[in-house]
Design an enzyme around this catalytic site. Structure first.
Site, PDB file in Angstrom:
ATOM      1  N   GLY A 165       0.829  -1.198   0.000  1.00  0.00           N
ATOM      2  CA  GLY A 165       0.000   0.000   0.000  1.00  0.00           C
ATOM      3  C   GLY A 165       0.862   1.247   0.000  1.00  0.00           C
ATOM      4  O   GLY A 165       2.089   1.189  -0.054  1.00  0.00           O
ATOM      5  N   ALA A 166       0.169   2.383   0.033  1.00  0.00           N
ATOM      6  CA  ALA A 166       0.867   3.669   0.054  1.00  0.00           C
ATOM      7  C   ALA A 166       0.221   4.539   1.112  1.00  0.00           C
ATOM      8  O   ALA A 166      -1.008   4.647   1.189  1.00  0.00           O
ATOM      9  CB  ALA A 166       0.800   4.347  -1.310  1.00  0.00           C
ATOM     10  N   GLY A 167       1.040   5.144   1.961  1.00  0.00           N
ATOM     11  CA  GLY A 167       0.551   6.035   3.003  1.00  0.00           C
ATOM     12  C   GLY A 167       0.740   7.485   2.618  1.00  0.00           C
ATOM     13  O   GLY A 167       1.136   7.816   1.490  1.00  0.00           O
ATOM     14  N   GLU A 168       0.466   8.367   3.577  1.00  0.00           N
ATOM     15  CA  GLU A 168       0.592   9.797   3.317  1.00  0.00           C
ATOM     16  C   GLU A 168       2.039  10.191   3.074  1.00  0.00           C
ATOM     17  O   GLU A 168       2.331  11.089   2.293  1.00  0.00           O
ATOM     18  CB  GLU A 168       0.014  10.570   4.515  1.00  0.00           C
ATOM     19  CG  GLU A 168       0.099  12.084   4.360  1.00  0.00           C
ATOM     20  CD  GLU A 168      -0.430  12.810   5.576  1.00  0.00           C
ATOM     21  OE1 GLU A 168      -0.355  14.042   5.607  1.00  0.00           O
ATOM     22  OE2 GLU A 168      -0.902  12.130   6.515  1.00  0.00           O
ATOM     23  N   PHE A 169       2.979   9.468   3.721  1.00  0.00           N
ATOM     24  CA  PHE A 169       4.383   9.864   3.651  1.00  0.00           C
ATOM     25  C   PHE A 169       5.219   8.970   2.745  1.00  0.00           C
ATOM     26  O   PHE A 169       6.350   9.301   2.431  1.00  0.00           O
ATOM     27  CB  PHE A 169       4.981   9.864   5.059  1.00  0.00           C
ATOM     28  CG  PHE A 169       4.350  10.863   5.982  1.00  0.00           C
ATOM     29  CD1 PHE A 169       4.696  12.200   5.924  1.00  0.00           C
ATOM     30  CD2 PHE A 169       3.387  10.475   6.889  1.00  0.00           C
ATOM     31  CE1 PHE A 169       4.118  13.126   6.774  1.00  0.00           C
ATOM     32  CE2 PHE A 169       2.786  11.389   7.739  1.00  0.00           C
ATOM     33  CZ  PHE A 169       3.157  12.726   7.680  1.00  0.00           C
TER      34      PHE A 169
ATOM     35  N   ASP B  89     -10.395  10.165  13.675  1.00  0.00           N
ATOM     36  CA  ASP B  89     -10.518   9.617  12.315  1.00  0.00           C
ATOM     37  C   ASP B  89     -10.919   8.145  12.379  1.00  0.00           C
ATOM     38  O   ASP B  89     -10.379   7.310  11.657  1.00  0.00           O
ATOM     39  CB  ASP B  89      -9.197   9.774  11.570  1.00  0.00           C
ATOM     40  CG  ASP B  89      -9.371   9.583  10.058  1.00  0.00           C
ATOM     41  OD1 ASP B  89     -10.525   9.637   9.579  1.00  0.00           O
ATOM     42  OD2 ASP B  89      -8.362   9.365   9.372  1.00  0.00           O
TER      43      ASP B  89
ATOM     44  N   GLU C 105       5.571   4.597   0.850  1.00  0.00           N
ATOM     45  CA  GLU C 105       5.021   3.270   0.612  1.00  0.00           C
ATOM     46  C   GLU C 105       5.010   2.443   1.895  1.00  0.00           C
ATOM     47  O   GLU C 105       5.765   2.685   2.820  1.00  0.00           O
ATOM     48  CB  GLU C 105       5.848   2.553  -0.454  1.00  0.00           C
ATOM     49  CG  GLU C 105       5.764   3.208  -1.831  1.00  0.00           C
ATOM     50  CD  GLU C 105       6.697   2.568  -2.842  1.00  0.00           C
ATOM     51  OE1 GLU C 105       6.291   2.408  -3.999  1.00  0.00           O
ATOM     52  OE2 GLU C 105       7.843   2.245  -2.450  1.00  0.00           O
ATOM     53  N   VAL C 106       4.110   1.445   1.892  1.00  0.00           N
ATOM     54  CA  VAL C 106       3.985   0.522   3.013  1.00  0.00           C
ATOM     55  C   VAL C 106       4.335  -0.873   2.503  1.00  0.00           C
ATOM     56  O   VAL C 106       3.811  -1.321   1.483  1.00  0.00           O
ATOM     57  CB  VAL C 106       2.568   0.529   3.610  1.00  0.00           C
ATOM     58  CG1 VAL C 106       2.488  -0.409   4.817  1.00  0.00           C
ATOM     59  CG2 VAL C 106       2.171   1.942   4.007  1.00  0.00           C
TER      60      VAL C 106
ATOM     61  N   LYS D  30       6.127   1.090   7.375  1.00  0.00           N
ATOM     62  CA  LYS D  30       5.815   2.375   6.771  1.00  0.00           C
ATOM     63  C   LYS D  30       7.125   3.111   6.510  1.00  0.00           C
ATOM     64  O   LYS D  30       7.976   3.208   7.403  1.00  0.00           O
ATOM     65  CB  LYS D  30       4.915   3.207   7.681  1.00  0.00           C
ATOM     66  CG  LYS D  30       3.517   2.669   7.845  1.00  0.00           C
ATOM     67  CD  LYS D  30       2.660   3.646   8.647  1.00  0.00           C
ATOM     68  CE  LYS D  30       1.239   3.157   8.764  1.00  0.00           C
ATOM     69  NZ  LYS D  30       0.362   4.112   9.499  1.00  0.00           N
TER      70      LYS D  30
END
Length: 992
Positions: free
Chosen positions: A636-640, A754, A642-643, A661
């Site tokens: 996956g991809a996070g805000e900062f 959230d 790739e994961v 992360k």
């Protein structure tokens, strides 16, 4: 320019030595194989006659005595290159509309040439369909581009890199086609071209034979194929199977079974051998014939009984056969109760039961008088019965005196109807092992009942019954009647005794309104009392039929009753009030807990309060050396950044799977601090329903956060992928875990901000854990416990109205978000508020609209959602209350059976326009898109359902027949159709 300069001979030597051209075994039908041709290919090159700068050239080599051909082009440095290489005509199998082109090639690195030289590193693949071979005729306009081919690895001066690419050409419809390769200025060597299509090979699956089938195109991912059962097999429905686009058989529907008398051997059905049988169609083996049966022929469905053996109608045809039982033994008559006319018969079971356990007995009675015997008739009584006896004894009563009786006891079993019964007899003469019983009654019969026939003020008329009644010519019976007044002073009681020859009497000169006790007894022939007696009480009539009423006593009784009733009511009221007081004080049964709650021993610390955020990271998180971390795959991809999924290998510990992360290159120092602040938050939590932080990497160039790995990923996506597969009990169990994690955070004075299903992770045990603490903030110590933020994005669909309006976040606003998560879970990942805009959502909530109950949602769960969505945040339940309620529901699964009302019209977002037929949708595809079921558009089209009128006629079985199998999808489509039938084209679901 020479291809690859002086490296060309070395290139082909490398290819041949390492045997790169290995044909893999697969379900492939080859139409063209450049490598296997072994001779001149005869492919067309264009333009023709380019002597100064030729285009594609054929290169010939020899390997183990065989010719090896390849094509190459290398006009690097020449501007505006347009070199074509076209194959010969490739004939297509009519049903093969999708073909695969496998290429092996080399592309030289442009950096290996002079920087001023024009150079490319790609070439293009084209195709052209035709019904006949056009020979050497070549026109570029007839070709259609398939794809641009770029190498994964390019060849430099230091080594060769051979690329293998497989491309798909779909939707072919004519008799044949050409492939063409266009060079626009690269240095390319085309080593192998293989053209093939995929097919599912002919096979036998579950005794069903399926023919070879060409795989379908991407638009027809599953091609249904009907089969037929092998010889001597049968099926209730026509067996079907699906051929995938990759040439694999999947999802067989219906299977064949061997007929009776046949068993499965490999992929065939063979006859049962003599001495074996099989009674029904099944996948089982033939079984040996059971006991006392014989199987003389092959292919037997059952084994018949041997002579002298039988089966009962209720016995399975596959069971053993049984013989008849022998006669019962040792018949004995016991006459200990002659005076009562009773006889006890007992016997022993047969020596041989014939191999059965259902042995029963019957008793037949004959009475003999004057040398003649006849059936005893219905007068004789048997206890417990005369037939169907399972015990080896019976009591016979109502026998007459001075008669001889013969009793016959017979043994029966389930097969006795097929032959004569064996019996044991008790009759004269003794030489035949018979038993005769003569009964002579000398005692009087017993008195059975006494009744009053008539009464007056001074007299009573009585009668009584005797049993058995005297026979004709029997001596008369006399009776002794004794009576007295019912008086407590027994010392002065006077008895009156009468001797009677009739069973009735009238007694006069009695006292009015007086009770008397009467006793009657039969007398023996010598006048002494005998037999049984009976005593009854009767009363003469009063002289005054209506005696005066004592009104004083009645009034006193009424007053006393009223006083007692008042005392009982007061006591019950006080006890109930005390019990309610105690129940309000108990946290276990209370829905909303007391607002005064104990503060936890541990309280969350906001990392932003540290002057140096790096200090907070070091305090709350463990530093990990990068060498202990192995990245495996991007998940996956996070805000900062790739994961990754990876492995954490810490010396002295077992390797564990982790999620990693990463912080993408080019970050600023503020981005790095924001990235690591999440670790500072997670490091403070220790709970089974909160994602666990393994550690961080901060002392090296690439910062990382390492957490436990959750195999099933985000909850919303997981539920969508498993729509309809979980019961309400399982879903409530997931919600209980989320609520427990949020209770832990709330007890630490922490607000998440959230909370949504996308931020809940699921492991293999369906355990849910709260994650993603990017928007979270600490509660301040003010009375309201709020945090005010001046900026940042707010997830409108999940956020409480006061948090949207005033940017005030509390645990109560997290409770609102939890209610939305509950709705997401029960709706299997449905998007809250569907396709409404954020503005429409806010307006609808302020106008008191709340999300409707999802399909099949338990009423108790939906009521909890509505409590979480109360406008007044002080009235919403706390997370402790929510955990307690969910625990109660899980402890009482029956409480989840009551389903909340579901309105399908509110579960879809209707468009503002409608079709000409009055339907709210103009097409089937538009309708499917509105309910998030677009993946079934082709299913409806293939089934001939092309307008909404046809949709409205569909039933559940019709939906299944077009290929909708998942229970959740089936329900969604069915409920949507139901809603469309009830609504009008002007129905507006939301007043927005």
């Amino acid at each position: 320019m020479e291809f690859f300069g002086g490296i060309r001979p070395l290139l082909f030597s490398y290819v041949l030595i390492n045997g790169i051209f290995i044909t893999l075994q697969s379900k492939e039908e080859v139409l063209l194989d450049m490598r296997a041709t072994g001779g001149e290919l005869g492919w067309l090159t264009w333009p023709l006659d380019q002597v100064d700068k030729p285009g594609w050239e054929v290169v010939q080599k020899t390997l183990n005595g065989s010719q090896f051909y390849a094509y190459s082009v290398c006009n690097v440095g020449e501007p505006e290159q347009d070199n074509w290489l076209r194959t010969t005509f490739i004939q297509r199998r009519p049903s093969a509309s999708r073909i695969f082109v496998e290429l092996q090639f080399i592309v030289r690195d442009c950096n290996s040439f002079d920087a001023s030289v024009p150079c490319k590193e790609t070439f293009n693949l084209f195709t052209s369909e035709s019904d006949a071979d056009v020979g050497t005729t070549f026109r570029k306009g007839q070709f259609k581009k398939v794809v641009t081919i770029a190498p994964d690895e390019i060849t430099s001066k230091n080594g060769m890199r051979i690329n293998t690419e497989t491309k798909v050409v779909d939707n072919l419809s004519r008799k044949g086609f050409y492939l063409a390769f266009q060079d626009i200025g690269a240095c390319v060597a085309l080593l192998s071209v293989k053209v093939y299509y995929k097919a599912c090979t002919a096979t036998v699956e579950s005794l069903a034979r399926f023919p070879e089938t060409v795989a379908g195109s991407e638009n027809q991912a599953l091609r249904e194929v009907k089969g037929e059962c092998v010889e001597n097999a049968q099926s209730e429905e026509v067996p079907r199977i699906y051929c995938t686009a990759d040439g694999e058989w999947v999802v067989q529907v219906g299977h064949c079974q061997c007929k009776p008398g046949y068993e499965k051997v490999g992929d065939t059905c063979q006859e049962c051998q003599p001495g074996f049988f099989k009674a029904a169609s099944s996948d089982g083996k033939c079984e040996p014939c059971p006991a006392n049966t014989q199987g003389l022929e092959a292919g037997a469905a059952f084994c018949p009984c041997m002579d002298g053996f039988y089966q009962a109608p209720t016995d399975p045809i596959t069971g053993p056969c049984s013989g008849l039982p022998t006669a019962p033994r040792d018949l004995v008559a016991t006459t200990t109760q002659l005076s009562a006319g009773k006889l006890l018969l007992s016997w022993s079971p047969p020596d041989d039961t014939g191999g059965r356990s259902d042995i029963t007995y019957s008793v037949e009675c004959q009475s003999c008088e004057g040398g003649a015997c006849r059936p005893c008739g219905e007068k004789i009584r048997y206890e417990p019965a005369s037939a169907g006896l399972t015990l080896t004894r019976v009591t016979v009563s109502e026998l007459d005196a001075h008669l001889n009786y013969t009793f016959i006891v017979e043994a029966h079993s389930g097969v006795s109807m097929f032959a004569g019964q064996a019996s044991a007899r008790a009759h004269k003469p003794p030489s035949t092992s018979a038993l005769t019983t003569s009964l002579h009654y000398t005692d009087p019969p017993k008195i059975t009942s006494m009744t009053v026939i008539e009464k007056s003020v001074t007299s009573l008329s009585l009668s009584w019954d005797v049993s058995p009644r005297p026979r004709l010519h029997a001596p008369p019976i006399r009776y002794e009647l004794t009576y007295r007044k019912k008086d407590d002073n027994l010392d002065v009681t006077t008895y009156t005794v009468l001797i009677l020859e009739k069973s009735s009497v009238q007694i006069s000169e009695l006292a009015p309104g007086t009770a008397y006790l009467f006793r009657v007894q039969a007398l023996s022939s010598d006048g002494s009392p005998g037999g049984s007696s009976i005593e009854e009480q009767y009363e003469t009539l009063h002289e005054r039929p209506f005696p005066p009423i004592n009104t004083t006593a009645i009034l006193a009784a009424a007053v006393g009753g009223a006083v007692m009733l008042f005392i009982v009511v007061v006591v019950l009221f006080l006890r109930r009030r005390k019990r309610n007081s105690h129940s309000r004080q108990g946290a276990e049964d209370n829905y909303f807990s007391s607002p005064e709650q104990l503060k936890p021993l541990k309280t969350y610390v906001d990392p932003h309060t540290y002057e140096d955020p790096n200090v907070a990271v070091l305090k709350f998180a463990t530093e990990i050396h990068p060498s202990h971390i192995t990245k495996q795959k991007v998940i996956g991809a996070g805000e900062f950044g790739e994961v990754y999924r990876g492995i954490l290998k810490v010396p002295g510990r077992k390797d564990v799977a982790v999620a990693i992360k990463t912080l993408k290159p080019g970050y600023t120092e503020k981005q790095r601090q924001d990235f690591l602040s999440e670790a500072s938050i997670m490091g403070q939590f220790t709970h089974q329903n909160i994602i666990r932080l393994e550690g961080v990497v901060t002392k090296f160039k690439h910062a990382m956060i390492v957490t436990e790995y959750m195999e099933n990923g985000a909850l919303d996506r997981y539920l969508k992928d498993h729509d309809g597969e979980f019961s309400s009990f399982q879903l409530v169990g997931m919600l209980r875990g989320i609520a427990a994690g949020m209770k832990y955070l709330s007890d630490m004075s922490y607000v998440h901000r959230d909370l949504a299903a996308r931020n809940i992770l699921v492991n293999n045990n369906l355990e849910c854990k709260v994650s993603d603490f990017g928007l979270s903030r600490v509660l301040e110590d003010d009375p309201e416990g709020t945090y005010t933020t001046s900026g940042g994005k707010i997830p409108i669909r999940w956020t409480a109205p006061e948090a949207i309006a005033y940017r005030k976040f509390t645990s109560a606003s997290d409770v609102w978000s939890f209610g939305i998560v509950m709705w997401e879970v029960m709706a299997f990942g449905e998007r809250p508020y569907w396709d409404m805009s954020n503005h429409e959502v806010m307006k609808a909530i302020n106008e008191a609209f709340r999300l409707p109950a999802p399909m099949d949602c338990p009423s108790a769960v939906y009521q909890l959602m509505l409590q979480c969505w109360l406008q007044d945040r002080s009235k919403r339940p706390r997370f402790g209350d929510i955990v307690s309620l969910l625990d109660k529901l899980l402890r009482s699964p029956d409480s989840l059976k009551t389903i909340a009302d579901f309105d399908p019209r509110v579960s879809i977002r209707l468009p503002s326009t409608s079709g000409s037929d009055g339907s709210p949708f103009r097409s089937v595809s538009e309708w499917l898109e509105s309910i998030k079921m677009s993946q079934y558009s082709e299913n409806f089209t293939c089934a001939g359902i092309i307008n909404m009128d046809q949709v409205l006629q569909m039933k559940n079985e019709d939906i299944k027949n077009i290929g909708v199998r998942l229970p959740g999808h089936l329900k969604r489509i069915a409920y949507s159709i139901l809603g469309l039938k009830d609504q009008t084209s002007t129905l507006s679901v939301f007043a927005v």
